[in-house]
Design a protein around this motif. Structure first.
Motif, PDB file in Angstrom:
ATOM      1  N   LEU A 207       0.829  -1.198   0.000  1.00 33.68           N
ATOM      2  CA  LEU A 207       0.000   0.000   0.000  1.00 33.68           C
ATOM      3  C   LEU A 207       0.866   1.251   0.000  1.00 33.68           C
TER       4      LEU A 207
ATOM      5  N   ALA B  76       1.202   4.165  -2.984  1.00 38.54           N
ATOM      6  CA  ALA B  76       1.083   5.595  -2.670  1.00 38.54           C
ATOM      7  C   ALA B  76       2.294   6.364  -3.195  1.00 38.54           C
TER       8      ALA B  76
ATOM      9  N   ILE C 144      -5.380   6.474  -7.316  1.00 39.98           N
ATOM     10  CA  ILE C 144      -5.912   6.862  -6.011  1.00 39.98           C
ATOM     11  C   ILE C 144      -7.170   6.059  -5.678  1.00 39.98           C
TER      12      ILE C 144
ATOM     13  N   ILE D  40      -5.877   2.807  -4.435  1.00 32.44           N
ATOM     14  CA  ILE D  40      -5.405   2.930  -3.050  1.00 32.44           C
ATOM     15  C   ILE D  40      -6.589   2.887  -2.084  1.00 32.44           C
ATOM     16  N   TYR D  41      -7.651   3.615  -2.433  1.00 33.64           N
ATOM     17  CA  TYR D  41      -8.829   3.701  -1.560  1.00 33.64           C
ATOM     18  C   TYR D  41      -9.441   2.325  -1.312  1.00 33.64           C
TER      19      TYR D  41
ATOM     20  N   SER E 119      -7.062  -0.175   0.532  1.00 35.18           N
ATOM     21  CA  SER E 119      -6.891   0.128   1.957  1.00 35.18           C
ATOM     22  C   SER E 119      -7.997  -0.487   2.804  1.00 35.18           C
TER      23      SER E 119
ATOM     24  N   GLN F  41      -4.606   7.582   9.149  1.00 35.05           N
ATOM     25  CA  GLN F  41      -4.447   6.916   7.848  1.00 35.05           C
ATOM     26  C   GLN F  41      -5.756   6.908   7.073  1.00 35.05           C
ATOM     27  N   SER F  42      -6.839   6.594   7.749  1.00 34.22           N
ATOM     28  CA  SER F  42      -8.158   6.614   7.098  1.00 34.22           C
ATOM     29  C   SER F  42      -8.530   8.013   6.627  1.00 34.22           C
TER      30      SER F  42
ATOM     31  N   ILE G  53      -6.522   8.911   3.420  1.00 35.39           N
ATOM     32  CA  ILE G  53      -6.978   8.211   2.215  1.00 35.39           C
ATOM     33  C   ILE G  53      -8.349   8.706   1.783  1.00 35.39           C
ATOM     34  N   ASN G  54      -9.248   8.949   2.732  1.00 40.81           N
ATOM     35  CA  ASN G  54     -10.579   9.471   2.387  1.00 40.81           C
ATOM     36  C   ASN G  54     -10.491  10.858   1.747  1.00 40.81           C
TER      37      ASN G  54
ATOM     38  N   PHE H 222      -9.153  10.502  -1.773  1.00 35.32           N
ATOM     39  CA  PHE H 222     -10.193   9.973  -2.660  1.00 35.32           C
ATOM     40  C   PHE H 222     -11.165  11.070  -3.091  1.00 35.32           C
TER      41      PHE H 222
ATOM     42  N   THR I  25      -1.028  11.375   3.474  1.00 34.88           N
ATOM     43  CA  THR I  25      -1.337   9.942   3.400  1.00 34.88           C
ATOM     44  C   THR I  25      -0.067   9.102   3.346  1.00 34.88           C
TER      45      THR I  25
END
Length: 340
Positions: A191, A195, A270, A273-274, A277, A286-287, A290-291, A294, A334
């Protein structure tokens, strides 16, 4: 975050904010064709606007000796009032650059004397100092290219200046994150590596965004999703230049095509990645990263489409650049949270 690092973190984040402001003003400067209005480069005398009407007229007469006025603006009934407007944006852009320098150097010396920065952070700050100085040189190097024969700056130099500003911001932000979150963990190397690739492609996209801006390539092929009716790959790409390298780096159609194509790749990476994850247990930061990544990549994509469809109006062109900045911020955050 250690309490003693709080003032250092605020200082670094203030630098990030000022770099952001400088990039925004730089975008306005480019979109209003103001970048060649100041034909000289003096550390002291350029700090202030001309104070009298006579000084304004003298500065305007100097500007008339250069290609932008002689080849373009002389045919537009270009007045002193018009000149004052474009001069202001270039002057303001340079002024913010000086402010960034002072905001970095003076507190840095204070923190060094008071020994408020550990050796690792000091070394990173020396890198930032060098990056800031180099960015100033790139600004001069870019403007210089438009003051000799061609009444426009080199799109290569413009892109280098823009991209390095983004990189300087990202590194400053990374150094501040090191202090805010001294403990890091890698969820999974796969992951994290994805990124990293996404960041590389995002930087490449920013480079091509600079090419598009420098060549005014957003003013042609104002269609989407095809470059024109029935053409995904426009025939003019081949006709513009005699080699593929030049077609994709110097031709307006070719540069726009690459910028369009990279947009799909960045979005795709991306999105990948979303969803990837979701297979792992992430912590809150981390969440969040990524959110945000996205959501922002779709905002940036949509802004890019409308900027093209409406032939780059000032507000949309600026919004597209600002959104790219936020996207890079989310990408940096991220990747930091996914790295050791």
């Amino acid at each position: 975050m250690k309490k003693e690092n709080k003032s250092v973190i605020i200082w670094l984040l203030s630098g990030c904010f000022l770099v952001f402001v400088m990039v925004v003003v730089g975008g306005i400067t480019r979109l209003t064709n103001s970048g060649l209005s100041m034909t000289d480069w003096h550390l002291v005398t350029d700090t202030f606007l001309p104070l009298t009407e006579a000084k304004w007229q003298e500065t305007f007469e100097q500007y008339k000796q250069f290609p932008e006025y002689q080849k373009i603006n002389i045919h537009k009934d270009f007045t002193l009032s018009d000149y004052k407007l474009i001069y202001f944006w270039e002057w303001f852009h340079r002024l913010i650059g000086r402010v960034v320098g002072f905001v970095f150097i003076i507190p840095f010396i204070y923190f060094l004397v008071k020994k408020k920065i550990d050796n690792t952070t000091v070394n990173k700050c020396y890198i930032l100092l060098g990056m800031g100085a180099f960015q100033g040189f790139l600004g001069w190097f870019m403007v210089r290219s438009g003051l000799i024969d061609n009444p426009d700056v080199s799109h290569f130099r413009l892109s280098l200046h823009l991209t390095f500003a983004f990189i300087t911001f990202a590194y400053t932000f990374w150094v501040s994150l090191d202090l805010i979150y001294p403990q890091r963990k890698t969820v999974t190397k796969s992951l994290r590596n994805i990124a990293r690739f996404a960041l590389a492609f995002l930087l490449l996209q920013i480079i091509y965004g600079g090419f598009v801006a420098g060549l005014d390539a957003g003013l042609i092929h104002n269609h989407w999703p095809l470059m024109s009716d029935g053409q995904f790959f426009h025939e003019s790409i081949i006709l513009e230049k005699d080699t593929w390298f030049k077609r994709l780096t110097e031709g307006k159609s070719g540069v726009q095509f690459v910028h369009r194509t990279l947009a799909y790749l960045v979005v795709g990476m991306i999105v990948f990645i979303y969803f990837k994850s979701k297979k792992f247990t992430l912590d809150k930061t981390q969440s969040t990263g990524i959110n945000a990544l996205f959501a922002l990549v779709f905002v940036q994509f949509i802004l890019g489409v409308f900027t093209l469809l409406y032939s780059v109006p000032l507000w949309l062109g600026l919004a597209h650049q600002v959104s790219a900045f936020f996207l890079l911020t989310a990408m940096t955050f991220t990747l930091h949270r996914l790295s050791k």
